[in-house]
Enzyme design. Structure first.
Site, mmCIF file in Angstrom:
data_model
loop_
_atom_site.group_PDB
_atom_site.id
_atom_site.type_symbol
_atom_site.label_atom_id
_atom_site.label_comp_id
_atom_site.label_asym_id
_atom_site.label_seq_id
_atom_site.Cartn_x
_atom_site.Cartn_y
_atom_site.Cartn_z
ATOM 1 N N HIS A 175 0.800 -1.226 0.000
ATOM 2 C CA HIS A 175 0.000 0.000 0.000
ATOM 3 C C HIS A 175 0.836 1.280 0.000
ATOM 4 O O HIS A 175 0.298 2.371 -0.018
ATOM 5 C CB HIS A 175 -0.944 0.027 1.203
ATOM 6 C CG HIS A 175 -0.245 0.265 2.514
ATOM 7 N ND1 HIS A 175 0.348 -0.733 3.219
ATOM 8 C CD2 HIS A 175 -0.034 1.406 3.217
ATOM 9 C CE1 HIS A 175 0.891 -0.230 4.318
ATOM 10 N NE2 HIS A 175 0.685 1.076 4.343
HETATM 11 C C1 UD1 Z 1 -1.556 5.521 6.377
HETATM 12 C C2 UD1 Z 1 -0.212 5.900 6.990
HETATM 13 C C3 UD1 Z 1 0.772 4.738 6.792
HETATM 14 C C4 UD1 Z 1 0.199 3.433 7.289
HETATM 15 C C5 UD1 Z 1 -1.141 3.184 6.623
HETATM 16 C C6 UD1 Z 1 -1.769 1.894 7.117
HETATM 17 C C7 UD1 Z 1 0.321 8.316 6.877
HETATM 18 C C8 UD1 Z 1 1.178 9.307 6.218
HETATM 19 N N1 UD1 Z 1 0.379 7.073 6.350
HETATM 20 O O1 UD1 Z 1 -1.357 5.450 4.970
HETATM 21 O O2 UD1 Z 1 1.952 5.018 7.502
HETATM 22 O O3 UD1 Z 1 1.077 2.367 6.971
HETATM 23 O O4 UD1 Z 1 -2.004 4.301 6.920
HETATM 24 O O5 UD1 Z 1 -2.967 1.656 6.541
HETATM 25 O O6 UD1 Z 1 -0.367 8.631 7.832
HETATM 26 N N2 UD1 Z 1 -8.901 5.081 2.753
HETATM 27 C C9 UD1 Z 1 -10.157 4.522 2.806
HETATM 28 N N3 UD1 Z 1 -10.639 4.150 4.014
HETATM 29 C C10 UD1 Z 1 -9.957 4.321 5.169
HETATM 30 C C11 UD1 Z 1 -8.674 4.903 5.105
HETATM 31 C C12 UD1 Z 1 -8.163 5.259 3.886
HETATM 32 O O7 UD1 Z 1 -10.813 4.332 1.808
HETATM 33 O O8 UD1 Z 1 -10.475 3.948 6.244
HETATM 34 C C13 UD1 Z 1 -8.357 5.459 1.441
HETATM 35 C C14 UD1 Z 1 -8.650 6.858 1.031
HETATM 36 O O9 UD1 Z 1 -8.899 6.882 -0.337
HETATM 37 C C15 UD1 Z 1 -7.350 7.588 1.294
HETATM 38 C C16 UD1 Z 1 -6.317 6.496 1.059
HETATM 39 O O10 UD1 Z 1 -6.956 5.288 1.455
HETATM 40 O O11 UD1 Z 1 -7.177 8.705 0.506
HETATM 41 C C17 UD1 Z 1 -5.068 6.697 1.849
HETATM 42 O O12 UD1 Z 1 -5.354 6.826 3.256
HETATM 43 P P1 UD1 Z 1 -4.377 7.675 4.220
HETATM 44 O O13 UD1 Z 1 -4.785 7.544 5.621
HETATM 45 O O14 UD1 Z 1 -4.236 9.024 3.656
HETATM 46 O O15 UD1 Z 1 -2.985 6.990 4.024
HETATM 47 P P2 UD1 Z 1 -2.582 5.460 3.975
HETATM 48 O O16 UD1 Z 1 -2.058 5.161 2.625
HETATM 49 O O17 UD1 Z 1 -3.692 4.577 4.511
#
Ligand code: UD1
Length: 372
Positions: A210
């Site tokens: 991811h």
């Molecule tokens: C975040 C953390 C990363 C961790 C990861 C675990 C930061 C910078 N990164 O990255 O260190 O390893 O979480 O999962 O904080 N989304 C959903 N549902 C959710 C959460 C996210 O659909 O419940 C989608 C959204 O489209 C979002 C994307 O995932 O834009 C990324 O989510 P985000 O929390 O921004 O970063 P992660 O890649 O999950």
């Protein structure tokens, strides 16, 4: 009766929940003098990315849910900061605990420290030295401003000391993520996830990917999916997919590559117990996660980390983890070697014994809060 001392731990994204659950349990023995509250920023909000972890880890409903959700880094961090400042004004914590390296970690540390609230960083001192990772910036910035540092491995102690942080506030306590692993292992034995996915113990590879560096770039993502599809003609591959990865696959139109994989099983993200069950019975794990490098080391499962760096070097030095370049050739070679050559035998790093959170609570109560 004097007012209880109030401690707030922040959770935001998936890897935070297993780090805070044992800290919450550990503070129970200091009640009623100490109150421990969980504040959930809502960085992760899907049932599969958040709620499932509260159930699996037997965490209480958070005292406050900020409901921030997704956004650009600046947007997400800024929204958490504004909301958490209000929370601190209302809850008036005596101490804030932040864990790991996600956006919620730096956002809440920055708020608390500027409000004059003592702040502890759990999992401090880790460095990948790769500043293109958002998590690396979060680690550096959080460590720079906190008051107390709790470390998981020797590299963290060394890095913090070399950076000039006061030694008397650096505490080598072990790994709270491994506390959760100990807590949940017997439940994982009861999981039926292998039957549900038609997998046989020891006869499948478990994959998670991811990181933006692996999934945001279409060329990189395409080559990773192609190699997985190819490998799956020989061996079952199960891939519980992070929403970031599934979104990119849809956006780039790569669903056909997945369909071409003979035994490539894609699932929604798994809860903690089911994921642990998948990990402990896997033949190998291929990942770009941080925490999985640590969990596989404790479980003794070979872990191939498709990243050029790790902030958790003890998993490579002592554990079962190997780092490889995230390209198809290197992944093929690593998987071939895992199947055909003698495997790396690992050992469990010092203090990864399931008692890290108890040490943290005891140190905070006896050495930090009393001294404030
Ligand atoms: C975040 C953390 C990363 C961790 C990861 C675990 C930061 C910078 N990164 O990255 O260190 O390893 O979480 O999962 O904080 N989304 C959903 N549902 C959710 C959460 C996210 O659909 O419940 C989608 C959204 O489209 C979002 C994307 O995932 O834009 C990324 O989510 P985000 O929390 O921004 O970063 P992660 O890649 O999950």
């Amino acid at each position: 009766m004097s007012k209880p001392i109030r401690i707030v731990s922040v959770v935001g994204a998936r890897p935070n929940f297993m780090k805070v659950a044992p800290i919450h349990r550990a503070f129970k023995q200091y009640a009623p003098e100490y109150e421990h509250h969980i504040v959930h920023t809502g960085q992760h909000y899907d049932a599969a990315m958040s709620d499932a972890f509260f159930q699996d880890l037997e965490m209480p409903t958070p005292t406050v849910f900020l409901g921030i959700g997704s956004g650009s880094h600046a947007e997400q961090t800024a929204k958490v900061m504004i909301a958490f400042e209000q929370t601190c004004l209302e809850l008036k914590p005596d101490l804030v605990i932040v864990v790991g390296d996600v956006n919620s970690t730096i956002a809440c540390a920055l708020v608390a420290v500027k409000m004059g609230i003592k702040t502890a960083h759990v999992e401090a001192g880790l460095r990948s030295y790769d500043r293109s990772m958002p998590e690396e910036i979060n680690r550096i910035a959080t460590d720079a401003i906190c008051d107390y540092w709790f470390t998981t491995e020797e590299s963290g102690n060394r890095i913090l000391k070399e950076s000039g942080f006061p030694e008397k506030h650096i505490f080598f306590v072990g790994n709270t993520m491994i506390d959760s692993l100990h807590f949940a292992l017997s439940k994982a034995e009861q999981s039926t996830v292998l039957q549900e996915l038609d997998l046989k113990k020891g006869a499948y590879g478990l994959v998670t990917m991811h990181r933006p560096s692996n999934v945001d770039d279409p060329v990189q993502l395409q080559s990773l999916l192609e190699i997985l599809a190819k490998i799956s003609s020989e061996r079952a591959i199960v891939f519980p997919m992070h929403p970031r990865t599934s979104t990119k696959i849809r956006e780039y139109g790569f669903a056909d590559i997945i369909r071409s994989g003979k035994q490539l099983v894609i699932t929604h993200p798994k809860g903690y117990i089911d994921f642990l069950a998948l990990m402990k019975d896997a033949d190998f794990v291929l990942t770009d996660s941080g925490g999985i490098q640590e969990e596989t080391t404790v479980l003794g499962i070979p872990c191939i980390t498709a990243r050029t760096t790790t902030e958790r070097p003890v998993t490579v030095e002592m554990g079962t983890n190997i780092l490889i370049q995230p390209n198809p050739q290197a992944i093929s070679t690593a998987l071939h070697d895992i199947v055909h050559l003698p495997r790396k035998q690992g050992a469990i790093p010092p203090l990864w014994d399931g008692k890290a959170a108890e040490r943290i609570a005891e140190i905070l109560v006896t050495q930090c809060i009393k001294a404030q």
